[in-house]
Design a protein around this motif. Sequence first.
Motif, mmCIF file in Angstrom:
data_model
loop_
_atom_site.group_PDB
_atom_site.id
_atom_site.type_symbol
_atom_site.label_atom_id
_atom_site.label_comp_id
_atom_site.label_asym_id
_atom_site.label_seq_id
_atom_site.Cartn_x
_atom_site.Cartn_y
_atom_site.Cartn_z
ATOM 1 N N VAL A 171 8.812 -4.483 -12.736
ATOM 2 C CA VAL A 171 9.385 -5.687 -13.335
ATOM 3 C C VAL A 171 8.346 -6.363 -14.221
ATOM 4 O O VAL A 171 7.220 -6.613 -13.797
ATOM 5 C CB VAL A 171 9.863 -6.659 -12.236
ATOM 6 N N VAL A 172 8.749 -6.648 -15.465
ATOM 7 C CA VAL A 172 7.861 -7.359 -16.393
ATOM 8 C C VAL A 172 8.412 -8.730 -16.761
ATOM 9 O O VAL A 172 7.698 -9.545 -17.356
ATOM 10 C CB VAL A 172 7.616 -6.529 -17.667
ATOM 11 N N ALA A 173 9.677 -9.024 -16.417
ATOM 12 C CA ALA A 173 10.265 -10.349 -16.666
ATOM 13 C C ALA A 173 11.549 -10.460 -15.868
ATOM 14 O O ALA A 173 12.118 -9.452 -15.426
ATOM 15 C CB ALA A 173 10.546 -10.552 -18.156
ATOM 16 N N ARG A 174 11.990 -11.691 -15.671
ATOM 17 C CA ARG A 174 13.294 -11.934 -15.037
ATOM 18 C C ARG A 174 14.052 -12.980 -15.851
ATOM 19 O O ARG A 174 13.455 -13.880 -16.445
ATOM 20 C CB ARG A 174 13.140 -12.417 -13.595
ATOM 21 N N VAL A 175 15.363 -12.830 -15.825
ATOM 22 C CA VAL A 175 16.224 -13.736 -16.591
ATOM 23 C C VAL A 175 16.484 -14.995 -15.773
ATOM 24 O O VAL A 175 16.796 -14.926 -14.585
ATOM 25 C CB VAL A 175 17.569 -13.055 -16.942
ATOM 26 N N ASP A 176 16.342 -16.140 -16.426
ATOM 27 C CA ASP A 176 16.720 -17.421 -15.821
ATOM 28 C C ASP A 176 17.439 -18.223 -16.894
ATOM 29 O O ASP A 176 16.853 -18.575 -17.911
ATOM 30 C CB ASP A 176 15.486 -18.167 -15.325
ATOM 31 N N ASN A 177 18.746 -18.482 -16.690
ATOM 32 C CA ASN A 177 19.508 -19.177 -17.727
ATOM 33 C C ASN A 177 19.190 -20.664 -17.808
ATOM 34 O O ASN A 177 19.713 -21.362 -18.684
ATOM 35 C CB ASN A 177 21.016 -18.961 -17.544
ATOM 36 N N GLY A 178 18.369 -21.162 -16.911
ATOM 37 C CA GLY A 178 17.920 -22.545 -16.990
ATOM 38 C C GLY A 178 18.894 -23.564 -16.434
ATOM 39 O O GLY A 178 18.586 -24.759 -16.409
ATOM 40 N N HIS A 179 20.069 -23.127 -15.990
ATOM 41 C CA HIS A 179 21.074 -24.053 -15.457
ATOM 42 C C HIS A 179 21.456 -23.724 -14.018
ATOM 43 O O HIS A 179 22.290 -24.427 -13.440
ATOM 44 C CB HIS A 179 22.337 -24.011 -16.327
ATOM 45 N N GLY A 180 20.901 -22.666 -13.471
ATOM 46 C CA GLY A 180 21.282 -22.245 -12.129
ATOM 47 C C GLY A 180 22.681 -21.667 -12.050
ATOM 48 O O GLY A 180 23.240 -21.545 -10.960
ATOM 49 N N THR A 181 23.263 -21.300 -13.190
ATOM 50 C CA THR A 181 24.620 -20.746 -13.216
ATOM 51 C C THR A 181 24.603 -19.331 -12.661
ATOM 52 O O THR A 181 23.884 -18.464 -13.178
ATOM 53 C CB THR A 181 25.165 -20.735 -14.659
ATOM 54 N N ALA A 182 25.401 -19.098 -11.645
ATOM 55 C CA ALA A 182 25.369 -17.810 -10.940
ATOM 56 C C ALA A 182 26.259 -16.798 -11.641
ATOM 57 O O ALA A 182 27.246 -16.314 -11.081
ATOM 58 C CB ALA A 182 25.803 -18.002 -9.494
ATOM 59 N N ASN A 183 25.891 -16.438 -12.864
ATOM 60 C CA ASN A 183 26.646 -15.391 -13.559
ATOM 61 C C ASN A 183 25.975 -14.043 -13.318
ATOM 62 O O ASN A 183 24.989 -13.930 -12.579
ATOM 63 C CB ASN A 183 26.772 -15.704 -15.055
ATOM 64 N N GLN A 184 26.498 -13.013 -13.945
ATOM 65 C CA GLN A 184 26.057 -11.651 -13.651
ATOM 66 C C GLN A 184 24.602 -11.412 -14.019
ATOM 67 O O GLN A 184 23.907 -10.623 -13.366
ATOM 68 C CB GLN A 184 26.950 -10.661 -14.408
#
Length: 525
Positions: free
Chosen positions: A486-499
């Motif tokens: 792992v070199v990065a992880r996605v965080d949408n910044g809103h805590g929205t539990a999407n896919q």
Amino acid sequence: MRIRGEAGAGGPEPFAAGPVWGIAAAAAALLIALAGRYGFHRDELYFLLAGRHPAWGYPDQPPLTPLLARLGAELFGATPTGVRILPALLSAVSIALTASIARELGAGRGGQVLAAGAAACSGFLLGNGHLLSTTTFDLTAWLTIILLTLRLLRAGEDGQGGRTSTPDQERPEANRAGIRWPLLGAVVGVALLNKLLVLGLLAVLAAGALTAGPRGLHLPRPLPRPRALLGPLTALLAALPFALPVLWWQAAHGWPELTVARGISSAGGAGGRLLVLPMQLLQFSPVLAPLWLTGLSRLLRRPELRWARPVAVAWVALCVLVIVSGGKAYYPMPLLYALAAAGCEPYARWARGHRARLLGALLAALLTSALAALPVLPASALAVPMTVDPDLGEEVGWPELTRATATGWAAIPAEQRAGAVLLTANYGEAGALARYGPALGLPTPYSGHQGLSAWGPPPATATGPVLLVHPAGYPQLEEHFTGCHVVARVDNGHGTANQEQHAAVLLCAAPDRPWTALWPLLRRY
């Protein structure tokens, strides 16, 4: 003297064009005003990408919606608002069509306005008017087909058993029916450019007409029996120029849409089948349920509307078909709008003494539908609405995913990037990287998902490392790569539990075989 509600005797009431189109315009304005509140939906990003690769078909759909995405982007800009102007306008047309169906079923001015208002306050129409999707066009096309079918059914009633028709009246009605058949065929043909599902609508409407309809759909009784096939034949000829290229593409590629349909059925499971009726109740609006329940009862029980009974039979048949086949709960929704239209005239008469109560019900439907289907809440507060409409959550986080991917790409040594490959698990991620990636220095993304499988594999010169955008639900994606970390992880910044929330960006070594040999293994419909 004609009694209101007897649309088969003497023709329908005048169309309430002013208020109906006023409601439709207000709904379109609301949709356009909210269009840019979050961001692109994953399907819209895919459609924009597919629109750059025009073809007569893709594994999951015919070509129309990707072409509409491209058209909207070129006319109004490649932004969420620009892409969603056409869906908003289509929704306005769907509102007017619902009012027209109510008119066809005997509604006067008040009933037509109520039908338009109910459609404009329903969650399914608002949700599909907010996004560009195949369902957006389907709703408009299916309502048009239902309206034309009703007019053909009424022509058969007037021409073969209507109580007020005379021989002089029968000929103009038959002539109008002769025009409606090729028009119906053309609309069906265009609908086939959008989704093959319209064939299911035709099947249940035909079954309803044969089992519950008048004795003839289009021509007066004195004409010879063989000529009864003339109307359907002209409809078929009108549909063929649109349908043949789509069907040919599907046949030439092994009918991938059937594979997609089987995947939808297996993903829904028994739980999905049990939710077909409850989901329609929620998607239309529980507040408005009395309209379609009343409409269903009127079509099945009232003798003056017996000629329109095939529409009620078609809704029941399609619900059964969806439950048995494991299709999506929303498939019968356009027929539900027709049932609601059938129920509007009695409530419009009732509302003359209870106007405040009816307006309160419509306002309650609008507020609950907007909360469930439109981006009116902060992106961080979508947990509850997503239980009804998960698509809201799929509009959040695509720029953030692209930035996380750019972080992973930067981890590849500069001298290896020319031979590196950017590979995604699904078409939404690929569409986002194609849309936002060039500004961050990212290359063309590849994916084996749906239509993107036809646009690969990567070139033979791509022998370097592979950067995978990899949600947790697709562990098989990395089976053919080694050294992944792992070199990065996605965080949408809103805590929205999407896919894509918390999806890993993995840097891997080159694949274990040439891309040409690996690509068929990565194809996924």
